[in-house]
Design an enzyme around this catalytic site. Structure first.
Site, PDB file in Angstrom:
ATOM      1  N   HIS A 117      -4.582  -3.349   6.229  1.00 22.33           N
ATOM      2  CA  HIS A 117      -4.379  -3.628   4.805  1.00 22.33           C
ATOM      3  C   HIS A 117      -5.728  -4.038   4.221  1.00 22.33           C
ATOM      4  CE1 HIS A 117      -3.037  -5.094   0.993  1.00 22.33           C
ATOM      5  NE2 HIS A 117      -3.569  -6.270   1.252  1.00 22.33           N
ATOM      6  N   ASP A 139       0.841  -1.201   0.000  1.00 25.45           N
ATOM      7  CA  ASP A 139       0.000   0.000   0.000  1.00 25.45           C
ATOM      8  C   ASP A 139       0.879   1.256   0.000  1.00 25.45           C
ATOM      9  OD1 ASP A 139      -2.305  -1.754   0.402  1.00 25.45           O
ATOM     10  OD2 ASP A 139      -1.363  -2.099   2.337  1.00 25.45           O
TER      11      ASP A 139
HETATM   12  P1  NAI Z   1      -2.135 -18.317  -4.073  1.00 25.81           P
HETATM   13  O1  NAI Z   1      -3.494 -18.906  -3.855  1.00 25.81           O
HETATM   14  O2  NAI Z   1      -1.555 -18.267  -5.432  1.00 25.81           O
HETATM   15  O3  NAI Z   1      -1.103 -19.108  -3.163  1.00 25.81           O
HETATM   16  C1  NAI Z   1      -1.316 -19.370  -1.822  1.00 25.81           C
HETATM   17  C2  NAI Z   1      -0.579 -20.637  -1.493  1.00 25.81           C
HETATM   18  O4  NAI Z   1      -0.650 -20.799  -0.096  1.00 25.81           O
HETATM   19  C3  NAI Z   1      -1.208 -21.870  -2.121  1.00 25.81           C
HETATM   20  O5  NAI Z   1      -0.198 -22.600  -2.796  1.00 25.81           O
HETATM   21  C4  NAI Z   1      -1.753 -22.647  -0.936  1.00 25.81           C
HETATM   22  O6  NAI Z   1      -1.665 -24.052  -1.097  1.00 25.81           O
HETATM   23  C5  NAI Z   1      -0.843 -22.161   0.185  1.00 25.81           C
HETATM   24  N1  NAI Z   1      -1.397 -22.270   1.521  1.00 25.81           N
HETATM   25  C6  NAI Z   1      -2.666 -22.063   1.923  1.00 25.81           C
HETATM   26  N2  NAI Z   1      -2.790 -22.329   3.225  1.00 25.81           N
HETATM   27  C7  NAI Z   1      -1.567 -22.665   3.673  1.00 25.81           C
HETATM   28  C8  NAI Z   1      -1.065 -23.078   4.931  1.00 25.81           C
HETATM   29  N3  NAI Z   1      -1.865 -23.161   5.979  1.00 25.81           N
HETATM   30  N4  NAI Z   1       0.251 -23.376   5.028  1.00 25.81           N
HETATM   31  C9  NAI Z   1       1.054 -23.313   3.952  1.00 25.81           C
HETATM   32  N5  NAI Z   1       0.630 -22.950   2.725  1.00 25.81           N
HETATM   33  C10 NAI Z   1      -0.662 -22.644   2.593  1.00 25.81           C
HETATM   34  O7  NAI Z   1      -2.185 -16.881  -3.383  1.00 25.81           O
HETATM   35  P2  NAI Z   1      -1.170 -15.668  -3.551  1.00 25.81           P
HETATM   36  O8  NAI Z   1      -1.577 -14.836  -4.702  1.00 25.81           O
HETATM   37  O9  NAI Z   1       0.219 -16.175  -3.477  1.00 25.81           O
HETATM   38  O10 NAI Z   1      -1.523 -14.813  -2.242  1.00 25.81           O
HETATM   39  C11 NAI Z   1      -1.250 -15.307  -0.953  1.00 25.81           C
HETATM   40  C12 NAI Z   1      -1.924 -14.445   0.102  1.00 25.81           C
HETATM   41  O11 NAI Z   1      -1.390 -13.131   0.082  1.00 25.81           O
HETATM   42  C13 NAI Z   1      -3.423 -14.265  -0.083  1.00 25.81           C
HETATM   43  O12 NAI Z   1      -4.035 -14.361   1.191  1.00 25.81           O
HETATM   44  C14 NAI Z   1      -3.565 -12.869  -0.608  1.00 25.81           C
HETATM   45  O13 NAI Z   1      -4.811 -12.310  -0.298  1.00 25.81           O
HETATM   46  C15 NAI Z   1      -2.448 -12.180   0.158  1.00 25.81           C
HETATM   47  N6  NAI Z   1      -1.989 -10.900  -0.376  1.00 25.81           N
HETATM   48  C16 NAI Z   1      -1.613  -9.945   0.530  1.00 25.81           C
HETATM   49  C17 NAI Z   1      -1.148  -8.720   0.129  1.00 25.81           C
HETATM   50  C18 NAI Z   1      -0.748  -7.685   1.136  1.00 25.81           C
HETATM   51  O14 NAI Z   1      -0.431  -6.568   0.714  1.00 25.81           O
HETATM   52  N7  NAI Z   1      -0.736  -7.937   2.427  1.00 25.81           N
HETATM   53  C19 NAI Z   1      -1.049  -8.392  -1.298  1.00 25.81           C
HETATM   54  C20 NAI Z   1      -1.421  -9.467  -2.186  1.00 25.81           C
HETATM   55  C21 NAI Z   1      -1.880 -10.683  -1.724  1.00 25.81           C
END
Ligand code: NAI
Length: 328
Positions: A189, A161
């Site tokens: 966030h 952000d």
């Molecule tokens: P994605 O769905 O591509 O990957 C998430 C991965 O985490 C998947 O491979 C899944 O199997 C794994 N996963 C789920 N639960 C888990 C657990 N308990 N232990 C280990 N691995 C686990 O999602 P992406 O795009 O990589 O995003 C990840 C997270 O980051 C989402 O929650 C998204 O909303 C968040 N995010 C946060 C931002 C921020 O600024 N704080 C910005 C963009 C995304």
């Protein structure tokens, strides 16, 4: 050669993981002279474990000189062992028809377990960054589940952000991003966050005076930064990944190596400053030095800012109340 730093990453086979791991292994996060050991955690199902293997094969194929070791795991108790840095990226995404409340509770389970695992097996100085959403509340849950670790070591990512706001301000003012200092993003966030450039400077001069357009601030800038995540999803069909990974690198790099006097935004447990109740993980301006952050204090808060800061706080308190029964 320095002793390798152990970096645990959850969600390692996900989108953000794919943009993040290669940059950590190449030295962009901790420095070009700092070897790392990657401890990669995914959920214990065949597909993500298989995908993780593929990512690890690609990491191998880069022959990164700084990658001193790497292991894949299917649970945090093993994956967080002796971790010096933990990037908690994996989280439960919102499924069709899922209420916000259910999403909170599903993630509360994950971050309770991960907080406990950090408490049990990580380095006593582990630096934790929660990226997985709802990031602030997930960080709060992990912190509360790790009573033997210092609360200050639990942080949430507001840096994306912050970076988004910086770019918008650079474009509006025609000044280079690198010249803009003293920006803050207060709060959660989420679209309620409050990007605030009242204190920002360019070459020592006030950026607010330079822009001189309060209507743009309130009606364009603040909503645009707040809704940027949704705009990316609409355009790309997927949520921000490379920019999120970049922000995670910025957050940890500055925390470990120092921000050289620059203000950066981190989601950190409040100490009661600025009327934010103690313990709430809230975006604050900090400067970092010698592996520690310190909050920028005593900034004047005007009436509009107070309203904005309270609005994002109210959302965080609501989220906190929604998971309170799980935290004892
Ligand atoms: P994605 O769905 O591509 O990957 C998430 C991965 O985490 C998947 O491979 C899944 O199997 C794994 N996963 C789920 N639960 C888990 C657990 N308990 N232990 C280990 N691995 C686990 O999602 P992406 O795009 O990589 O995003 C990840 C997270 O980051 C989402 O929650 C998204 O909303 C968040 N995010 C946060 C931002 C921020 O600024 N704080 C910005 C963009 C995304």
């Amino acid at each position: 050669m320095k002793k390798p730093v152990r970096v645990a990453v959850t969600g390692a086979a996900g989108q953000i993981g794919y943009s993040l791991l290669f940059r950590i292994a190449s030295g962009e996060m901790l420095g070009k002279d700092q070897p790392v050991i990657l401890q990669l955690v995914e959920v214990p199902f065949e597909k993500p474990q298989q995908a993780l293997k593929g990512v690890m094969m690609e990491l191998e194929d880069c022959a990164f000189p700084l990658l001193a070791g790497m292991e894949g795991f299917d649970n945090p108790q093993a994956g967080f062992k002796d971790a010096d840095i933990a990037l908690l990226v994996g989280a439960r995404p919102r499924g069709p028809g899922m209420e916000r409340k259910d999403l909170l509770l599903e993630n509360a389970k994950i971050f309770t377990e991960q907080g406990k695992a950090l408490n049990d097996v990580a380095s006593r100085d582990v630096k934790v960054l929660v990226v997985g959403n709802p990031a602030n509340t997930n960080a709060y849950i992990a912190m509360k589940s790790a009573p033997d670790l210092p609360a200050k070591n639990f942080t949430a990512m507001l840096r994306l952000d912050h970076n988004r706001a910086l770019s918008q301000l650079a474009a509006k003012s025609g000044k280079p991003v690198a010249d803009i200092e003293k920006l803050v993003v207060w709060g959660n966030h989420s679209p309620t966050m409050y990007p605030d450039y009242r204190f920002a400077t360019v070459g020592g001069a006030s950026l607010k005076d330079l822009i001189g357009d309060e209507a743009w601030n309130r009606d364009t800038f603040i909503p645009k930064v707040g809704k940027r995540g949704a705009a990316i999803i609409e355009a790309r069909g997927l949520s921000s990944a490379a920019s999120a990974a970049n922000a995670a690198i910025d957050h940890i790099r500055d925390w470990v190596l120092g921000s050289n006097g620059k203000w950066v935004t981190m989601g950190i447990p409040s100490d009661g400053s600025y009327g934010i109740p103690e313990g709430v993980i809230y975006g604050f301006p900090v400067v970092t030095q010698n592996g520690e952050y310190s909050m920028v204090r005593d900034l004047p808060i005007d009436e509009y800012s107070r309203t904005m800061m309270d609005k994002t706080l109210a959302e965080l308190e609501e989220e906190r109340a929604g998971v309170a029964h799980l935290l004892g």
